[in-house]
Scaffold this motif. Structure first.
Motif, PDB file in Angstrom:
ATOM      1  N   TYR A 231       7.073  22.387  14.121  1.00  0.00           N
ATOM      2  CA  TYR A 231       8.529  22.523  14.033  1.00  0.00           C
ATOM      3  C   TYR A 231       8.895  23.982  14.278  1.00  0.00           C
ATOM      4  O   TYR A 231       8.165  24.887  13.872  1.00  0.00           O
ATOM      5  CB  TYR A 231       9.014  22.077  12.640  1.00  0.00           C
ATOM      6  CG  TYR A 231      10.510  22.133  12.438  1.00  0.00           C
ATOM      7  CD1 TYR A 231      11.365  21.323  13.165  1.00  0.00           C
ATOM      8  CD2 TYR A 231      11.075  22.993  11.496  1.00  0.00           C
ATOM      9  CE1 TYR A 231      12.746  21.357  12.963  1.00  0.00           C
ATOM     10  CE2 TYR A 231      12.456  23.033  11.277  1.00  0.00           C
ATOM     11  CZ  TYR A 231      13.280  22.219  12.026  1.00  0.00           C
ATOM     12  OH  TYR A 231      14.643  22.256  11.834  1.00  0.00           O
ATOM     13  N   GLY A 233      12.775  24.875  14.574  1.00  0.00           N
ATOM     14  CA  GLY A 233      13.969  24.903  13.754  1.00  0.00           C
ATOM     15  C   GLY A 233      15.046  25.848  14.242  1.00  0.00           C
ATOM     16  O   GLY A 233      14.910  26.561  15.235  1.00  0.00           O
ATOM     17  N   ASN A 277       8.655  18.934  16.891  1.00  0.00           N
ATOM     18  CA  ASN A 277       9.564  17.875  16.497  1.00  0.00           C
ATOM     19  C   ASN A 277      10.881  18.454  15.986  1.00  0.00           C
ATOM     20  O   ASN A 277      10.979  19.652  15.717  1.00  0.00           O
ATOM     21  CB  ASN A 277       8.905  17.006  15.439  1.00  0.00           C
ATOM     22  CG  ASN A 277       7.657  16.331  15.973  1.00  0.00           C
ATOM     23  OD1 ASN A 277       6.571  16.910  15.988  1.00  0.00           O
ATOM     24  ND2 ASN A 277       7.800  15.115  16.438  1.00  0.00           N
ATOM     25  N   SER A 285      10.017  18.967   3.949  1.00  0.00           N
ATOM     26  CA  SER A 285      11.171  19.773   4.353  1.00  0.00           C
ATOM     27  C   SER A 285      12.145  20.016   3.203  1.00  0.00           C
ATOM     28  O   SER A 285      12.808  21.058   3.150  1.00  0.00           O
ATOM     29  CB  SER A 285      11.903  19.115   5.525  1.00  0.00           C
ATOM     30  OG  SER A 285      12.557  17.922   5.132  1.00  0.00           O
ATOM     31  N   ASP A 337      12.684  18.509  20.329  1.00  0.00           N
ATOM     32  CA  ASP A 337      13.771  19.055  19.516  1.00  0.00           C
ATOM     33  C   ASP A 337      14.941  19.582  20.337  1.00  0.00           C
ATOM     34  O   ASP A 337      15.827  20.251  19.793  1.00  0.00           O
ATOM     35  CB  ASP A 337      13.245  20.184  18.631  1.00  0.00           C
ATOM     36  CG  ASP A 337      12.687  21.356  19.441  1.00  0.00           C
ATOM     37  OD1 ASP A 337      12.425  21.180  20.654  1.00  0.00           O
ATOM     38  OD2 ASP A 337      12.506  22.439  18.867  1.00  0.00           O
TER      39      ASP A 337
END
Length: 402
Positions: A231, A233, A277, A285, A337
């Protein structure tokens, strides 16, 4: 028999019990959300999913079974029912195994420490004895608080801290009555060997060890492919995530992918990638400061435009198996993502973030959805489940029937 009514009791986002029926329905719903198999019928490829019982690892397992027809092994670490219920992952694994059997998929689930060599030996023996001595795919999806080095016995502990200076952020909490509050929290910076410890747990060391261990046993098929789930973000959470101790571990994971990709390409015509992702509500999370607020606001912006983990992992399997072309960024990462990090989306989330207070949050974020997603992690708030009825909690771990 140990039937009883299971009521949701929590401390923050952590629930003390899980609901077996709700967990089973969550798995059923995920399976139903998978499109028709790419190649129905026949014997599917052999896959190993490490971290198969929760979050993106669970999605990888279900998507692989339902979409690709994989057979193979899932590895996870869950607690059996005792005084309290079993963990949610225990019940989800039982439900996944049941669906796999119903659809004729030969999938064995092992419960234990994925970091230890004893588990690697057990997996290797199973691959040799049950699955023809070949492994086509390995999905690595492990989030853990600590890891014991199999060679030295040293125990490493991961921490969630910023690097360089303290970090203050808004975060979302719910009071005892369930009312939402937006608060500020400050996290002290990493110190000492915090970064090295976190990298040792959450980086690519164990992933590489798995690949090496199985390669040394000559269990990797020609064209063997492995993917570690990761990830990046939003910039809104970067200081605590991508630029923090966990981010250092993710960078190590990506460097490991490049090393493994070169090695597998030369030896097997294979490949290794990280899969980036998108945001989701997971047990991991919700522990990160600011992530709960961010995901709630993201849902407020996108609504049903958010792609659930099961949908993302269908995309990943399609790319890994060649059903659609492999879409890599400049650093060799599969990017699932892009919808989350679209500038228009991020600008909208950032605007809401800047004005979010305890008074305004219900207008800015989809808190009903977020709260239900957290509860569904433990089998609660699942449509179709009668939570006033007693349910059997003493569910057995799925036996590896032939």
């Amino acid at each position: 028999m140990s039937e009883r009514v299971i009521a949701p009791k929590s401390r923050g986002f952590l629930f003390l019990d899980s609901h077996p029926g709700g967990c089973r329905q969550v798995v059923d719903d995920m399976w139903q959300a998978v499109p028709a198999p790419v190649a129905p019928g026949g014997e599917g490829p052999v896959a190993l999913v490490i971290g198969s019982s929760a979050g993106y690892g669970l999605a990888a397992t279900i998507a692989g079974l339902a979409r690709i027809g994989i057979r193979g092994i899932g590895v996870c670490f869950e607690k059996a029912p005792a005084r309290r219920t079993g963990t949610a992952g225990w019940y989800r694994t039982a439900a996944t195994a049941r669906l796999a059997r119903q659809h004729g998929r030969d999938m064995v689930f092992l419960n234990g420490d994925a970091f230890g060599d004893a588990m690697k030996e057990e997996v290797a023996d199973l691959l040799a004895e049950r699955f023809g001595g070949r492994l086509d795919y390995l999905i690595y999806s492990v989030a853990a608080p600590r890891r014991t080095d199999p060679d030295t016995g040293e125990v490493y502990a991961s921490v969630l801290k910023p690097v360089g200076s303290s970090y203050t952020t808004k975060t979302l909490v719910f009071d005892q009555d369930g009312a939402p509050e937006v608060k500020e929290v400050t996290t002290a910076p990493a110190e000492g060997d915090d970064i090295e410890q976190t990298v040792a747990v959450m980086g690519g060391t164990d992933w590489e060890r798995w690949v090496t261990f199985l390669a040394d046993r000559s269990l990797l098929a020609e064209g063997f492919t492995t993917a570690a789930l990761s990830y990046i973000g939003s910039p809104l959470t970067a200081a605590i995530y991508r630029q923090g101790t966990i981010g250092a571990a993710k960078s190590h994971l990506e460097a490991t992918a490049r090393t493994l990709d070169e090695r597998l390409g030369k030896t097997l015509g294979g490949r290794a990638v990280t899969s980036v992702n998108a945001a989701a509500v997971t047990q991991s999370s919700t522990a990160i400061p600011g992530i709960a607020l961010y995901v709630g606001l993201l849902r407020g912006v996108l609504g049903d435009g958010m792609i659930a983990p099961i949908g993302q992992l269908v995309q990943l399997w399609d790319q890994l198996t060649g059903a659609r072309s492999l879409d890599l960024d400049d650093e060799g990462r599969v990017r699932l993502d892009t919808w989350e990090l679209d500038p228009t989306v991020q600008n909208a989330v950032a605007e809401r973030w800047s004005t979010a207070t305890s008074d305004s949050i219900t207008d800015l974020a989809d808190l009903g959805w977020f709260s239900d997603e957290v509860r569904r992690l433990y089998g609660f708030s699942v449509p179709g489940i009668d939570y006033t009825a007693a349910v059997e909690t003493d569910v057995s771990w799925p036996a590896p029937t032939a």
